[in-house]
Scaffold this active site. Sequence first.
Site, PDB file in Angstrom:
ATOM      1  N   GLY A 171       0.812  -1.209   0.000  1.00 25.76           N
ATOM      2  CA  GLY A 171       0.000   0.000   0.000  1.00 25.76           C
ATOM      3  C   GLY A 171       0.841   1.253   0.000  1.00 25.76           C
ATOM      4  O   GLY A 171       0.678   2.127  -0.830  1.00 25.76           O
ATOM      5  N   ILE A 211      -0.923  -5.278   5.021  1.00 23.19           N
ATOM      6  CA  ILE A 211      -0.545  -4.831   3.677  1.00 23.19           C
ATOM      7  C   ILE A 211       0.809  -5.407   3.257  1.00 23.19           C
ATOM      8  O   ILE A 211       1.487  -4.871   2.391  1.00 23.19           O
ATOM      9  CB  ILE A 211      -0.533  -3.292   3.596  1.00 23.19           C
ATOM     10  CG1 ILE A 211       0.411  -2.681   4.633  1.00 23.19           C
ATOM     11  CG2 ILE A 211      -1.930  -2.744   3.782  1.00 23.19           C
ATOM     12  CD1 ILE A 211       0.561  -1.166   4.495  1.00 23.19           C
ATOM     13  N   LYS A 217      12.062 -11.226  12.014  1.00 18.92           N
ATOM     14  CA  LYS A 217      12.110 -11.436  10.569  1.00 18.92           C
ATOM     15  C   LYS A 217      11.261 -10.412   9.830  1.00 18.92           C
ATOM     16  O   LYS A 217      11.717  -9.794   8.862  1.00 18.92           O
ATOM     17  CB  LYS A 217      11.645 -12.854  10.219  1.00 18.92           C
ATOM     18  CG  LYS A 217      11.661 -13.158   8.725  1.00 18.92           C
ATOM     19  CD  LYS A 217      11.229 -14.588   8.429  1.00 18.92           C
ATOM     20  CE  LYS A 217      12.302 -15.582   8.816  1.00 18.92           C
ATOM     21  NZ  LYS A 217      11.963 -16.964   8.373  1.00 18.92           N
ATOM     22  N   GLN A 261      10.773  -5.191   6.832  1.00 18.86           N
ATOM     23  CA  GLN A 261      10.277  -3.834   6.695  1.00 18.86           C
ATOM     24  C   GLN A 261      11.421  -2.833   6.562  1.00 18.86           C
ATOM     25  O   GLN A 261      11.352  -1.889   5.761  1.00 18.86           O
ATOM     26  CB  GLN A 261       9.408  -3.474   7.897  1.00 18.86           C
ATOM     27  CG  GLN A 261       8.039  -4.121   7.882  1.00 18.86           C
ATOM     28  CD  GLN A 261       7.236  -3.685   6.685  1.00 18.86           C
ATOM     29  OE1 GLN A 261       6.855  -2.535   6.550  1.00 18.86           O
ATOM     30  NE2 GLN A 261       6.975  -4.617   5.777  1.00 18.86           N
ATOM     31  N   GLU A 265       8.008   2.457   8.652  1.00 17.11           N
ATOM     32  CA  GLU A 265       8.435   3.627   7.887  1.00 17.11           C
ATOM     33  C   GLU A 265       9.798   4.163   8.309  1.00 17.11           C
ATOM     34  O   GLU A 265      10.357   5.026   7.631  1.00 17.11           O
ATOM     35  CB  GLU A 265       7.386   4.735   8.027  1.00 17.11           C
ATOM     36  CG  GLU A 265       6.066   4.354   7.386  1.00 17.11           C
ATOM     37  CD  GLU A 265       4.944   5.307   7.734  1.00 17.11           C
ATOM     38  OE1 GLU A 265       4.317   5.845   6.816  1.00 17.11           O
ATOM     39  OE2 GLU A 265       4.685   5.505   8.940  1.00 17.11           O
TER      40      GLU A 265
END
Length: 738
Positions: free
Chosen positions: A249, A474, A625, A630, A697
């Site tokens: 996303g 997502i 993991k 990410q 993020e």
Amino acid sequence: MTAHLIFDEPDDRNRLDSMAQDVIGRPIDRSEGALKVSGRAVYAAEQATSLWSEQRTDCLFGILVRATVARGRVTSLDTADALAVSGVREVLQDPRLVRHPAQGMARKSPPQEVADVGCFGQPIALVVADSFEAAREAARLVRVDYETAAAELDPASAPSDLPEKKQSSQGDLDAAMRDASVSLDVTYRTPSMAAAAMEPHAALAWWEGDRVTLCGAYQMVSQNAEELADALGIAPEKVRVLSPYIGGGFGSKLGIAPEAVAAAVAAERLGRPVMVPLTRQQEFEIAHRRSETEQRVRLALDADGLLTGIGHEARVSNQPGETFSEPVQQATHYTYRGEHRSIRHEVARVNLTCAGSVRAPGEAVGVTVLELAMDELAEKAGIDPVELRLRNIPECDPESGKPFSSHMLAEALREGADRFGWTSRRQRGRQRKGEWLIGCGMAAAVRVNFLHKARVRVTLSGEGVTIESSMTDIGTGTYTILTQIAAEMLGIPPERVTTRLGDTDLPEGSGSGGSIGAASNGSATYLACEEIRRQLASRLGCAEEDLTLKDGRATCGNRSHDLAELVSEPLVAEGFFEPGKAMGRVRSSTWGAHFAEVAVNEVTGEVRVRSMLGVFAAGRILNEKTARSQCIGGMTFGLGMALMEEMVHDGRHGHVVSRDLANYHIPTNADVPRIEVHFLHERDAYGGTLQAKGIGELGICGAGAAVLNAIHDACGVRVRELPATPDKILAGLCGMQG
């Protein structure tokens, strides 16, 4: 039974550390991984064949007709040729259709009245046919007449405004710059960028009586249901949204979008299910973009290498009437010390693709630029870049005076420098290998941290545990993380836990966005499990804190029972977590440090990233993991931002030139080097009941700056207009030689 917590006080109990199942933090595989790699996880655009093939075969397909002018009004549509295509059912012009996606967390419809055109590519109608191919062909044949108006297509010269809440100043920055031992005043530019998620938008809608069900690719389904209801003019309880699997996303699927509203309107009109997918080209022109930025950074340094002043001005863009603007200076407020500060935020009003949240809105571009400026300042002052940052870490928020909930930047910088071998590499100086010049760079990583209200229902039975929430996954690992939390709290092996997500008929989760998912929904899961533990302890006649649950057995004192003996009937609890006063008392952030080595070809200007290292602190790491995945993804985002990503609008007409993956370049396997990720041990009492913080993020914030700083270290070229493509590097090299 509902366990409700308003988070007014920090939670420093760290109870997960004392549980017995030992699955929290472990790098276990994704619980839904087998479904995805075998093709059994059904995504939005596949619903038309998978969901309906067995139950009904009457699904229709819709293709959006889109504007071919940047600004104006549709005066007429000639649909004769379109309706003549075999299989075409209707060309819909409905006032409920929407112009562009809703902004994240809007909970209301985005702008409607699609006859008013605000940008090239805006949806204005929908062609519905028996097949995708017929709908696509017919959409091409719709003839549109417009009453055009002058469009603002250049963000640099368009009219602008200054949102009051995004301006701030303290002290006297101009005086600090005059009195500084070393100062820097430089402007950087970043281009528009696209989320470019692997799965394009798609939506399938059908009605049962007065209730509509929508299968789509959306990140915040409970809020999306409210947005769709508002667009359709019906009550939110008449809308069900399903998004069990989402192929990425990055913010592009936060709000309800044109294809969803169009599918629902067409399904109601025609009395049949309607699927509306977007092509990749449509995705680039309809989904939110990240705004381009022009950023001026001013830094004042005293003789001791301490910052006395920070100025950060940004000019971004969005369509008229949109309240969202890229929060470029979000982390500038608190990352570094300096008593004299000035923030100026300007929004140009343009007739281009609507701007919205793209992964790490604000810091992705704002921290990158600030860290480029810090590198320039370090060079100018003759101070090592790591040391400059270490000297200027504030003890508290330098603007509000609030304490930090935790602060791990210094630890990340030192750990990263040690693991990267920063000192020895710097001492060796620039290296040459034939035509290739080798250099190293670094940058800090900073990202604000949020919590959001969330509900999760947990059921314990003799067969195992079921978790239910409208929260979405997502691709970040939500299924797995919630599974681990329940398995840990209730002493059940993860393979006996079933997690159901992405359905608005389930308790309302936070949705995926802003890195809020794990801590918020994890806290709600924890609360529900804690309530079930209390019920089990009551049956055993002991305090909940004295209860040990492991491998399906409950132990209290010298008594041990199989859980199946204690739950002849399922135990059900709902966890309801709400952020309270706690977060308002502190500045909460995640921290990290990036290091990179690059090679620059002095003949072609080509850049090859040879290695990247990231060290991060984000509270408790729930799954090593998925968290590492990410961070690697975020660092890859940063590499793309530094070297190749650029969304280009035609300056004459406003259409997107780079509207597919052939022209909008993103890193491929060949571009991405060995990436190392390390996590610092941290327990943040302000991170909800789990002492966890967002990780999704953080990895992008500053990663591109490390690459660009390494380019300068290698060849002496400063690229201040991203991306650093070979032509810009060659121009810099030629300028140095001249």
